[in-house]
Design a protein around this motif. Structure first.
Motif, PDB file in Angstrom:
ATOM      1  N   PHE A   7      13.154 -15.204 -27.036  1.00 14.66           N
ATOM      2  CA  PHE A   7      13.759 -16.520 -26.834  1.00 14.66           C
ATOM      3  C   PHE A   7      14.109 -16.686 -25.359  1.00 14.66           C
ATOM      4  CE2 PHE A   7      17.758 -18.909 -26.190  1.00 14.66           C
ATOM      5  CZ  PHE A   7      17.298 -20.168 -26.537  1.00 14.66           C
ATOM      6  N   GLY A   8      13.849 -17.880 -24.824  1.00 18.51           N
ATOM      7  CA  GLY A   8      14.253 -18.123 -23.440  1.00 18.51           C
ATOM      8  C   GLY A   8      14.118 -19.577 -23.038  1.00 18.51           C
ATOM      9  N   TYR A   9      14.658 -19.837 -21.859  1.00 14.26           N
ATOM     10  CA  TYR A   9      14.627 -21.186 -21.275  1.00 14.26           C
ATOM     11  C   TYR A   9      13.543 -21.277 -20.204  1.00 14.26           C
ATOM     12  CZ  TYR A   9      18.997 -22.428 -23.554  1.00 14.26           C
ATOM     13  OH  TYR A   9      19.958 -22.723 -24.486  1.00 14.26           O
ATOM     14  N   VAL A  10      12.782 -22.359 -20.249  1.00 14.52           N
ATOM     15  CA  VAL A  10      11.691 -22.560 -19.304  1.00 14.52           C
ATOM     16  C   VAL A  10      11.798 -23.972 -18.716  1.00 14.52           C
ATOM     17  CG1 VAL A  10       9.172 -22.699 -19.061  1.00 14.52           C
ATOM     18  CG2 VAL A  10      10.183 -20.957 -20.558  1.00 14.52           C
ATOM     19  N   ALA A  11      11.993 -24.057 -17.401  1.00 13.96           N
ATOM     20  CA  ALA A  11      12.134 -25.383 -16.767  1.00 13.96           C
ATOM     21  C   ALA A  11      10.804 -25.869 -16.236  1.00 13.96           C
ATOM     22  CB  ALA A  11      13.140 -25.308 -15.621  1.00 13.96           C
ATOM     23  N   THR A  41      10.034 -41.522 -13.299  1.00 14.27           N
ATOM     24  CA  THR A  41      10.311 -42.038 -14.633  1.00 14.27           C
ATOM     25  C   THR A  41      11.474 -41.283 -15.278  1.00 14.27           C
ATOM     26  OG1 THR A  41       8.042 -42.784 -14.920  1.00 14.27           O
ATOM     27  CG2 THR A  41       9.312 -42.366 -16.936  1.00 14.27           C
ATOM     28  N   THR A  42      11.371 -39.961 -15.305  1.00 15.63           N
ATOM     29  CA  THR A  42      12.430 -39.158 -15.933  1.00 15.63           C
ATOM     30  C   THR A  42      13.649 -39.118 -15.018  1.00 15.63           C
ATOM     31  OG1 THR A  42      10.709 -37.811 -16.947  1.00 15.63           O
ATOM     32  CG2 THR A  42      12.946 -36.877 -16.927  1.00 15.63           C
ATOM     33  N   ARG A  43      14.835 -39.331 -15.594  1.00 12.82           N
ATOM     34  CA  ARG A  43      16.058 -39.328 -14.784  1.00 12.82           C
ATOM     35  C   ARG A  43      17.055 -38.257 -15.211  1.00 12.82           C
ATOM     36  NH1 ARG A  43      17.214 -45.862 -14.746  1.00 12.82           N
ATOM     37  NH2 ARG A  43      15.626 -46.428 -13.190  1.00 12.82           N
ATOM     38  N   ASN A  44      16.831 -37.638 -16.381  1.00 16.70           N
ATOM     39  CA  ASN A  44      17.784 -36.664 -16.913  1.00 16.70           C
ATOM     40  C   ASN A  44      17.113 -35.326 -17.190  1.00 16.70           C
ATOM     41  OD1 ASN A  44      18.401 -39.538 -18.137  1.00 16.70           O
ATOM     42  ND2 ASN A  44      20.354 -38.481 -17.952  1.00 16.70           N
ATOM     43  N   ARG A  45      17.953 -34.343 -17.408  1.00 18.90           N
ATOM     44  CA  ARG A  45      17.483 -33.055 -17.879  1.00 18.90           C
ATOM     45  C   ARG A  45      17.370 -33.201 -19.400  1.00 18.90           C
ATOM     46  NH1 ARG A  45      20.077 -28.733 -20.122  1.00 18.90           N
ATOM     47  NH2 ARG A  45      19.544 -26.664 -19.346  1.00 18.90           N
ATOM     48  N   ILE A  46      16.222 -32.855 -19.954  1.00 20.68           N
ATOM     49  CA  ILE A  46      16.004 -33.050 -21.388  1.00 20.68           C
ATOM     50  C   ILE A  46      15.480 -31.752 -21.990  1.00 20.68           C
ATOM     51  CG2 ILE A  46      14.718 -34.382 -23.127  1.00 20.68           C
ATOM     52  CD1 ILE A  46      14.510 -36.632 -21.014  1.00 20.68           C
ATOM     53  N   LEU A  47      16.121 -31.333 -23.061  1.00 26.04           N
ATOM     54  CA  LEU A  47      15.721 -30.099 -23.713  1.00 26.04           C
ATOM     55  C   LEU A  47      14.723 -30.395 -24.830  1.00 26.04           C
ATOM     56  CD1 LEU A  47      16.880 -27.271 -23.098  1.00 26.04           C
ATOM     57  CD2 LEU A  47      18.312 -27.532 -25.114  1.00 26.04           C
ATOM     58  N   GLN A  56      10.889 -18.496 -29.667  1.00 26.64           N
ATOM     59  CA  GLN A  56      11.362 -19.873 -29.503  1.00 26.64           C
ATOM     60  C   GLN A  56      11.527 -20.110 -28.010  1.00 26.64           C
ATOM     61  OE1 GLN A  56      15.506 -21.255 -30.584  1.00 26.64           O
ATOM     62  NE2 GLN A  56      14.343 -22.471 -32.060  1.00 26.64           N
ATOM     63  N   ILE A  57      10.969 -21.245 -27.541  1.00 28.28           N
ATOM     64  CA  ILE A  57      11.085 -21.587 -26.125  1.00 28.28           C
ATOM     65  C   ILE A  57      11.872 -22.892 -26.001  1.00 28.28           C
ATOM     66  CG2 ILE A  57       9.881 -21.944 -23.937  1.00 28.28           C
ATOM     67  CD1 ILE A  57       7.343 -20.773 -25.272  1.00 28.28           C
ATOM     68  N   ALA A  58      12.929 -22.858 -25.188  1.00 30.50           N
ATOM     69  CA  ALA A  58      13.678 -24.082 -24.898  1.00 30.50           C
ATOM     70  C   ALA A  58      13.161 -24.618 -23.560  1.00 30.50           C
ATOM     71  CB  ALA A  58      15.165 -23.777 -24.835  1.00 30.50           C
ATOM     72  N   PHE A  59      12.297 -25.641 -23.645  1.00 30.52           N
ATOM     73  CA  PHE A  59      11.737 -26.241 -22.429  1.00 30.52           C
ATOM     74  C   PHE A  59      12.726 -27.249 -21.856  1.00 30.52           C
ATOM     75  CE2 PHE A  59       7.855 -24.703 -24.351  1.00 30.52           C
ATOM     76  CZ  PHE A  59       7.150 -24.249 -23.252  1.00 30.52           C
ATOM     77  N   VAL A  60      12.811 -27.291 -20.543  1.00 32.14           N
ATOM     78  CA  VAL A  60      13.700 -28.236 -19.885  1.00 32.14           C
ATOM     79  C   VAL A  60      12.845 -29.186 -19.040  1.00 32.14           C
ATOM     80  CG1 VAL A  60      15.706 -28.467 -18.382  1.00 32.14           C
ATOM     81  CG2 VAL A  60      15.413 -26.371 -19.725  1.00 32.14           C
ATOM     82  N   LEU A  92       8.137 -23.514 -14.619  1.00 30.30           N
ATOM     83  CA  LEU A  92       6.744 -23.950 -14.563  1.00 30.30           C
ATOM     84  C   LEU A  92       6.688 -24.997 -13.464  1.00 30.30           C
ATOM     85  CD1 LEU A  92       5.961 -24.438 -18.377  1.00 30.30           C
ATOM     86  CD2 LEU A  92       5.632 -22.380 -16.976  1.00 30.30           C
ATOM     87  N   PHE A  93       6.097 -24.629 -12.357  1.00 27.05           N
ATOM     88  CA  PHE A  93       6.004 -25.527 -11.208  1.00 27.05           C
ATOM     89  C   PHE A  93       4.675 -26.276 -11.317  1.00 27.05           C
ATOM     90  CE2 PHE A  93       4.830 -25.423  -6.432  1.00 27.05           C
ATOM     91  CZ  PHE A  93       5.156 -26.763  -6.287  1.00 27.05           C
ATOM     92  N   MET A  94       4.769 -27.569 -11.565  1.00 25.71           N
ATOM     93  CA  MET A  94       3.556 -28.344 -11.802  1.00 25.71           C
ATOM     94  C   MET A  94       3.116 -29.116 -10.566  1.00 25.71           C
ATOM     95  SD  MET A  94       2.789 -31.212 -14.740  1.00 25.71           S
ATOM     96  CE  MET A  94       2.402 -30.157 -16.101  1.00 25.71           C
ATOM     97  N   VAL A  95       1.850 -28.995 -10.239  1.00 26.26           N
ATOM     98  CA  VAL A  95       1.250 -29.806  -9.176  1.00 26.26           C
ATOM     99  C   VAL A  95       0.007 -30.492  -9.743  1.00 26.26           C
ATOM    100  CG1 VAL A  95       2.082 -28.283  -7.324  1.00 26.26           C
ATOM    101  CG2 VAL A  95      -0.182 -27.888  -8.305  1.00 26.26           C
ATOM    102  N   GLU A  96      -0.550 -31.390  -8.953  1.00 23.94           N
ATOM    103  CA  GLU A  96      -1.759 -32.090  -9.368  1.00 23.94           C
ATOM    104  C   GLU A  96      -2.959 -31.397  -8.738  1.00 23.94           C
ATOM    105  OE1 GLU A  96      -0.988 -36.406  -9.125  1.00 23.94           O
ATOM    106  OE2 GLU A  96      -3.144 -36.543  -8.738  1.00 23.94           O
ATOM    107  N   GLY A  97      -3.967 -31.091  -9.539  1.00 23.20           N
ATOM    108  CA  GLY A  97      -5.148 -30.379  -9.048  1.00 23.20           C
ATOM    109  C   GLY A  97      -5.763 -31.059  -7.835  1.00 23.20           C
ATOM    110  N   GLY A  98      -5.935 -30.308  -6.745  1.00 19.51           N
ATOM    111  CA  GLY A  98      -6.614 -30.831  -5.565  1.00 19.51           C
ATOM    112  C   GLY A  98      -5.735 -31.581  -4.591  1.00 19.51           C
ATOM    113  N   ARG A  99      -4.461 -31.726  -4.930  1.00 25.97           N
ATOM    114  CA  ARG A  99      -3.582 -32.498  -4.041  1.00 25.97           C
ATOM    115  C   ARG A  99      -2.257 -31.779  -3.819  1.00 25.97           C
ATOM    116  NH1 ARG A  99      -2.246 -38.421  -6.032  1.00 25.97           N
ATOM    117  NH2 ARG A  99      -4.503 -38.658  -5.904  1.00 25.97           N
TER     118      ARG A  99
END
Ligand SMILES: Nc1nc2c(ncn2[C@@H]2O[C@H](COP(=O)(O)OP(=O)(O)OP(=O)(O)O)[C@@H](O)[C@H]2O)c(=O)[nH]1
Ligand SMILES: [Mg+2]
Length: 297
Positions: A7-11, A41-47, A56-60, A92-99
């Motif tokens: 079990f863990g938290y993943v942002a 678009t997103t303004r809050n932290r949402i679990l 069990q993964i608690a995504f943030v 999880l650090f998300m970027v856009e492919g190629g940019r």
């Protein structure tokens, strides 16, 4: 061999518009976080909680971290996103492919500062025709931080998401689930109703979108057959009011009907919506107004 339960938290963090909420909804298997083609678009932290047989993964989900800060709401959003990096097992650090942009570098600085274990997610790979073309981008990105994994994904098409989960689980500590296995979020139906309205409004307004749109749920009465919701759409300037209402009230009516369809599915009741549009001068830069609209820690 017996597998320990994990079990863990993943942002999920990244600059605006890279697809964090799209991925979040896909993993959780339900529309919890709103998605538009607009940045910020997103303004809050949402679990969002995802439960498997041994884990069990608690995504943030978090607001996109951005550099141009126009006022108190922007500062709140950045603070919220940065704060989500504290006390998580993995980012999880998300970027856009190629940019890769300055705003991506800024997010990485925040991760570095806290020394968080991180995966790099390269999203929107469905847009890239020749996959070999992505290799130099992947190599250059890999050299920027000791990422534990680099995972190309398409949140929209659902590519490589199962693989992503397989990579996350062994990185989490052994431990019992933190939430009941039928819980999927920490947010109330009131919050989800307000967000649904903001999504529909943002989508309908298109390029005319005024900056400070806020939804306040004033009344929320649920019986087993009907949910009756009264909401105020807050705008920042008097001239924004007619934009939101539309000619003969048409735009607001469409927004109400779009939102009602989603809310009826979510709540499993009929939904009756009453909407008002009100002006509160410069609310998005006013700490008291922000608190009233739920933008506070
Ligand atoms: N082609 C393509 N589009 C995507 C993908 N993932 C997300 N999008 C689109 O990118 C836009 C932004 O998606 P969101 O999920 O709202 O992005 P976000 O990172 O949560 O944005 P903020 O909340 O503003 O930080 C939407 O129009 C999505 O449909 C993908 O894998 N491929
Ligand atoms: Mg989002």
């Amino acid at each position: 061999m017996h597998k320990p339960h994990r079990f863990g938290y993943v942002a999920l963090v990244g600059r605006p518009n890279v697809g964090k909420s799209t991925l979040f909804n896909r993993i959780v298997g339900q529309k919890i976080s709103i998605v538009t083609r607009r940045a910020q678009t997103t303004r809050n932290r949402i679990l969002g909680i995802s439960t498997g047989a041994h884990w069990q993964i608690a995504f943030v989900d978090t607001p996109g971290m951005h550099l141009r800060q126009r006022g108190a709401l922007n500062r709140y959003m950045n603070r919220t996103a940065q704060g989500a990096l504290a006390d998580v097992n993995l980012a999880l650090f998300m970027v856009e492919g190629g940019r890769w942009t300055d705003e991506d570098s800024n997010v990485l600085t925040q991760i570095e500062k806290r020394g968080v274990a991180a995966f790099l997610l390269v999203n929107k790979v469905d847009r890239i025709k020749r996959k070999e073309g992505l290799l130099p981008f992947l190599e250059a990105s890999a050299s920027r931080y000791p990422f534990l994994e680099i995972v190309p994904v398409s949140a929209l098409a659902g590519d490589n998401i199962e693989r992503l989960i397989e990579l996350i689980v062994p990185r989490l500590p052994a431990g019992e689930a933190g939430f009941p296995d039928d819980q999927i979020t920490d947010k109330s139906v009131r919050f989800l109703a307000a967000e649904t309205l903001r999504e529909k409004l943002t989508r309908r307004l298109g390029d005319e979108l005024p900056y400070g749109l806020g939804i306040e749920i004033e009344a929320f009465n649920e019986t087993h057959k009907l949910t009756s919701i009264g909401a105020v759409v807050w705008v920042e300037r008097p001239q924004h009011k007619p934009m939101v209402i539309g000619k003969g009230g048409r735009l607001l009516k469409r927004v109400g009907s779009d939102a009602r369809k989603d809310l009826e599915l979510l709540l499993d009741t009929h939904v009756y919506l009453r909407l008002w549009v009100k002006v509160r001068d410069g609310w998005s830069n006013d700490e008291r107004a922000l608190r009233q609209l739920g933008y506070h820690e």
